[in-house]
Design a protein around this motif. Structure first.
Motif, PDB file in Angstrom:
ATOM      1  N   VAL A   8      35.555  28.471  37.148  1.00  0.00           N
ATOM      2  CA  VAL A   8      35.884  29.309  35.989  1.00  0.00           C
ATOM      3  C   VAL A   8      37.339  29.119  35.594  1.00  0.00           C
ATOM      4  O   VAL A   8      38.189  28.795  36.421  1.00  0.00           O
ATOM      5  CB  VAL A   8      35.628  30.815  36.254  1.00  0.00           C
ATOM      6  N   THR A   9      37.616  29.323  34.298  1.00  0.00           N
ATOM      7  CA  THR A   9      38.985  29.585  33.850  1.00  0.00           C
ATOM      8  C   THR A   9      39.041  31.067  33.518  1.00  0.00           C
ATOM      9  O   THR A   9      38.040  31.651  33.086  1.00  0.00           O
ATOM     10  CB  THR A   9      39.376  28.752  32.614  1.00  0.00           C
ATOM     11  N   TYR A  10      40.203  31.656  33.722  1.00  0.00           N
ATOM     12  CA  TYR A  10      40.249  33.116  33.607  1.00  0.00           C
ATOM     13  C   TYR A  10      41.674  33.612  33.328  1.00  0.00           C
ATOM     14  O   TYR A  10      42.652  32.880  33.466  1.00  0.00           O
ATOM     15  CB  TYR A  10      39.744  33.752  34.906  1.00  0.00           C
ATOM     16  N   TYR A  11      41.731  34.889  32.934  1.00  0.00           N
ATOM     17  CA  TYR A  11      42.990  35.631  32.882  1.00  0.00           C
ATOM     18  C   TYR A  11      42.778  36.904  33.695  1.00  0.00           C
ATOM     19  O   TYR A  11      41.760  37.575  33.533  1.00  0.00           O
ATOM     20  CB  TYR A  11      43.395  35.973  31.448  1.00  0.00           C
ATOM     21  N   LEU A  71      46.309  30.661  31.125  1.00  0.00           N
ATOM     22  CA  LEU A  71      44.931  30.415  31.535  1.00  0.00           C
ATOM     23  C   LEU A  71      44.941  29.832  32.953  1.00  0.00           C
ATOM     24  O   LEU A  71      45.598  28.825  33.224  1.00  0.00           O
ATOM     25  CB  LEU A  71      44.247  29.438  30.569  1.00  0.00           C
ATOM     26  N   PHE A  72      44.241  30.497  33.854  1.00  0.00           N
ATOM     27  CA  PHE A  72      44.172  30.076  35.256  1.00  0.00           C
ATOM     28  C   PHE A  72      42.773  29.546  35.561  1.00  0.00           C
ATOM     29  O   PHE A  72      41.835  29.748  34.781  1.00  0.00           O
ATOM     30  CB  PHE A  72      44.514  31.254  36.169  1.00  0.00           C
ATOM     31  N   VAL A 110      38.946  38.056  33.627  1.00  0.00           N
ATOM     32  CA  VAL A 110      38.166  37.876  32.408  1.00  0.00           C
ATOM     33  C   VAL A 110      37.904  36.381  32.268  1.00  0.00           C
ATOM     34  O   VAL A 110      38.844  35.584  32.136  1.00  0.00           O
ATOM     35  CB  VAL A 110      38.912  38.420  31.176  1.00  0.00           C
ATOM     36  N   ILE A 111      36.640  35.993  32.354  1.00  0.00           N
ATOM     37  CA  ILE A 111      36.261  34.573  32.318  1.00  0.00           C
ATOM     38  C   ILE A 111      36.326  34.046  30.884  1.00  0.00           C
ATOM     39  O   ILE A 111      35.780  34.646  29.955  1.00  0.00           O
ATOM     40  CB  ILE A 111      34.845  34.378  32.891  1.00  0.00           C
ATOM     41  N   GLN A 112      37.003  32.915  30.705  1.00  0.00           N
ATOM     42  CA  GLN A 112      37.073  32.254  29.404  1.00  0.00           C
ATOM     43  C   GLN A 112      36.085  31.086  29.323  1.00  0.00           C
ATOM     44  O   GLN A 112      35.408  30.915  28.321  1.00  0.00           O
ATOM     45  CB  GLN A 112      38.501  31.732  29.160  1.00  0.00           C
TER      46      GLN A 112
END
Length: 591
Positions: free
Chosen positions: A564-567, A492-493, A582-584
């Motif tokens: 945002v956190t994202y992959y 998770l970035f 893809v936003i988490q």
């Protein structure tokens, strides 16, 4: 309210990157998964079947194999008794096929979830004695069945336990712990304190996979034949939520590598029934598509249906059985969706949604899906949840918890409420009488010391990675970290301060939102959000007002930015590739 945390484990990421020819980002991701030595990282990236531990190290595996060999050679009848979930069905399959290969006269029984409950019981033991069974082997159960095993011994049966669950124990007055092992002829479970096996966190199917290898060695069968069970052992490992580290990671990687060309006709039919034959199957497909089809039979009809599919070799019959299980799972999903809706309505209409510990009473809900509904409610409210259903004998319940609430310990404080109960920190099950329901709710909440801080969902971020750093080669490199799952989560970035250039809802269901974002330096990227788009837009309006939200939707200038956190992923459409995220998680801000 969410709390975001960025991992801060230290290492020389550049040096690790040089050793393994990977980027410092990927090196940091490995370190975040608690890998510290070069040897651990080498095994994580490139571990193979030769790195698996010696099956003979399992306590009582050799002893149990010798007993079984003698039973086979003297023509004694053997019966397998398993659990009814994916791990239980998988264990049963591996044992049955392995024993058959050794020439055993073997059959199987799977307890009925409603009629029999979990694991081996007196009725199943009596039935085995009536059927002139000589030996019972349990799989994925039996370690907590000391009384039932003793009863089987009294009837002259030979019992062998293979299991992976925690060993039951009692704490003595002096604080010492005494373990209560069943008096079986052999007990094969890596959780035993005197078991020398180096890795205890394997599922029931892997325990029997190892046991069959020991048995094959004893019979002089090439143990490479046991590799035919790897796809099934891998699926069970994922579906039983075992940590995807150490040898579990190797087993799942190897199982996924083989499954695309599996020789198990029933498994191939299940893949086709779910339209996965053209896709690269991942741990996601095990855990959320194939596994639930097998689980659905144990929940709604009989787990025997799933086992018969795996054992079937007739292609047309397999196709029919696989489609029936897939349809059954679709019914289970619909039942779950209705149950989740009813649970939310119950909590909101009664005011119990404000309780610290949520107790949901759904008298007409199928007891087999209570645990799934509890899990969904826990995710929605981020509170401990118990879902209780009505049965002929009284009430049955399943619970799912949050990190701050040890469910089993809290239930121990009010054990007078239950007829039977058991569980772990994060999950539990019980039965009780109907007149105890309100007492149960009141006592749980009176005892609860949870605070608002405990209800805040914790988001663990691997790396604060700017979108400008992303490249196709880096995203492809992240595939080295697969398979993802428990204790090897998808990375998770996070990126702060992204400007929303525009957005639009995609698809007919409105569950997919596409956003067009850019950072402060002008780097643009497409982003997908697969949560509820209505909820996203409601939060946006709540934050900045309807007029500003409409300006954002129309792509007009505004003052709203996002963290945002994202992959990241590489999206391919009509031969064109582009990077998207893809936003988490997200949060709005004014800049």
């Amino acid at each position: 309210m969410e709390k975001w945390f960025i991992a801060s484990k230290r290492a020389d990421f550049n040096k690790i990157g040089e050793i393994f020819h990977i980027s410092p980002v990927t090196a940091r991701l490995m370190r975040n998964r608690s890998l510290t030595t070069v040897e651990e990282m080498q095994r994580y990236l490139h571990g193979s079947l030769s790195d698996l531990y010696d099956s003979h190290l399992l306590k009582d595996a050799d002893k149990g194999a010798k007993i079984i060999k003698e039973k086979i050679e003297t023509g004694k009848k053997i019966r397998i008794i398993s659990d009814y979930d994916v791990d239980g069905v998988s264990s049963n399959y591996i044992l049955y096929q392995g024993l058959k290969r050794c020439g055993a006269d073997v059959d199987y029984k799977i307890p009925d979830r409603v009629e029999d409950g979990y694991g081996i019981n007196e009725h199943l033991i009596e039935k085995a004695a009536e059927d002139r069974i000589d030996t019972i082997i349990t799989c994925d159960n039996g370690i907590a069945a000391a009384e039932q095993i003793a009863y089987g011994n009294s009837l002259g049966l030979t019992l062998i336990v293979t299991d992976h669950h925690d060993i039951p124990f009692q704490r003595q007055e002096d604080g010492s712990i005494s373990y209560n092992l069943p008096s079986a002829a052999a007990v094969i479970n890596p959780k035993q304190k005197d078991c020398p096996y180096p890795f205890e966190n394997i599922c029931g199917a892997v325990v029997v996979y190892k046991f069959i290898q020991v048995l094959y060695d004893l019979f002089g069968i090439d143990r490479r034949e046991s590799e035919a069970f790897l796809e099934i052992a891998a699926m069970a490992t994922v579906c039983d939520v075992m940590p995807l580290c150490d040898e579990n990671r190797i087993i799942v990687k190897e199982g996924l590598r083989r499954i695309q060309h599996t020789n198990i006709t029933g498994l191939q039919a299940l893949i086709e029934a779910n339209h996965l034959e053209e896709k690269k199957i991942s741990s996601y497909h095990f855990g959320f598509i194939l596994g639930p089809c097998i689980n659905a039979s144990g929940r709604l009809t009989s787990a025997k249906d799933a086992l018969e599919l795996l054992l079937c070799e007739d292609k047309e019959l397999c196709r029919q059985k696989a489609e029936a299980l897939t349809q059954l799972n679709a019914e289970r999903k619909e039942m779950t969706a209705n149950g989740v809706k009813a649970a939310k309505e119950y909590l909101e209409s009664t005011g119990h949604a404000n309780d610290k510990v949520l107790v949901v009473y759904l008298p007409n809900c199928h007891e087999s899906i209570a645990g799934i509904i509890a899990g969904r409610m826990k995710e929605h409210y981020h509170k401990p949840v118990f879902v209780i259903t009505g049965t002929k004998e009284g009430l049955k319940g399943s619970g799912r918890s949050i990190e701050a609430y040890h469910m089993y310990k809290e239930m121990n404080k009010i054990k007078e409420c239950f007829d039977k109960f058991g569980g772990h920190p994060m999950a539990a099950g019980f039965s009780m009488q109907e007149d105890r329901l309100e007492e149960f709710r009141e006592k749980l909440n009176a005892n609860a010391t949870l605070t608002e801080d405990d209800f805040a969902e914790k988001v663990h971020i691997d790396v604060a990675l700017p979108i400008s750093y992303l490249s196709e080669s880096l995203i492809n490199e992240f595939e080295l970290l697969e398979p993802f799952g428990n204790e090897n989560t998808k990375p998770l970035f996070a990126q702060k301060d992204l400007y929303i250039k525009g957005m639009r809802v995609l698809g007919t269901t409105g569950r997919c939102l596409k956003l067009f974002l850019s950072d402060a330096n002008g780097t643009s990227i497409d982003a997908m959000y697969f949560g509820e788009s209505d909820g996203f837009l409601e939060e946006l309006i709540s934050f900045c007002g309807k007029e500003e939200a409409q300006r954002i939707q129309k792509g007009l200038s505004h003052h709203i930015w996002m963290d945002v956190t994202y992959y990241p992923q590489v999206n391919e459409w009509r031969g064109q590739k582009n990077i998207q995220i893809v936003i988490q998680n997200y949060r709005f801000k004014n800049l």
